[in-house]
Design an enzyme around this catalytic site. Sequence first.
Site, PDB file in Angstrom:
ATOM      1  N   GLU A 108     -11.464   4.715   3.741  1.00  7.39           N
ATOM      2  CA  GLU A 108     -11.100   5.666   4.797  1.00  7.39           C
ATOM      3  C   GLU A 108     -12.230   5.822   5.812  1.00  7.39           C
ATOM      4  O   GLU A 108     -11.979   5.891   7.009  1.00  7.39           O
ATOM      5  CB  GLU A 108     -10.717   7.023   4.203  1.00  7.39           C
ATOM      6  N   TYR A 148       0.843  -1.200   0.000  1.00  9.11           N
ATOM      7  CA  TYR A 148       0.000   0.000   0.000  1.00  9.11           C
ATOM      8  C   TYR A 148       0.881   1.254   0.000  1.00  9.11           C
ATOM      9  O   TYR A 148       0.668   2.175  -0.794  1.00  9.11           O
ATOM     10  CB  TYR A 148      -0.943   0.001   1.208  1.00  9.11           C
ATOM     11  N   TRP A 179      -5.690   0.683  10.137  1.00 12.71           N
ATOM     12  CA  TRP A 179      -5.621   0.666   8.680  1.00 12.71           C
ATOM     13  C   TRP A 179      -5.320  -0.758   8.192  1.00 12.71           C
ATOM     14  O   TRP A 179      -5.782  -1.170   7.134  1.00 12.71           O
ATOM     15  CB  TRP A 179      -4.587   1.671   8.182  1.00 12.71           C
TER      16      TRP A 179
END
Length: 181
Positions: free
Chosen positions: A44, A22, A52
Amino acid sequence: MSYCSAIENMQPESRKLLHKNYHDYFYGFPIHDDNELFGRLIMEINQAGLSWETILKKEEGFRAAYDNFNIQKVAAYNEKDRERLLQDSGIIRNKLKVNAAIENAKTIVELQKEFGSFEKWLDYHHPKTLPEWIKLFKKTFKFTGGEIVNEFLMSIGFLKGAHSENCPINHEIFKHNPKWK
């Protein structure tokens, strides 16, 4: 400690690779596809209150559950789709977050009609300070608090700060003309 340097110390290796992928290929790079922009917004929003890493592990589940982030399809979701999403263990089963995804898709369809695309709407409002962006997002979208807006805009190259100054990926992103440039 920045995300850039934190990754190097992550264990086990599978966790490190998940974040490194990522970090190296997505975080902070400009996105020019409305469906992918919408997908990043969904991710998000779903990260709120979670790590995350949890969201990264569930990305494929989100893609499958939300028709590969197809804005038109998600905007047309009905009550049966809401229930399906709330039963899907491949995503975050939070009613507020599921509702936000559907309602935000409807909003983006309207923005596309008015501005030509979600990206053009973002471009139209650029540049703004973070507090101005937060105010705009809270007025326009559901479930978009300050941290969500900040991370969304950093992750798509609209705001600086996704990577530390000395991170080699920061230099790579620079070649893609992020909005903060």
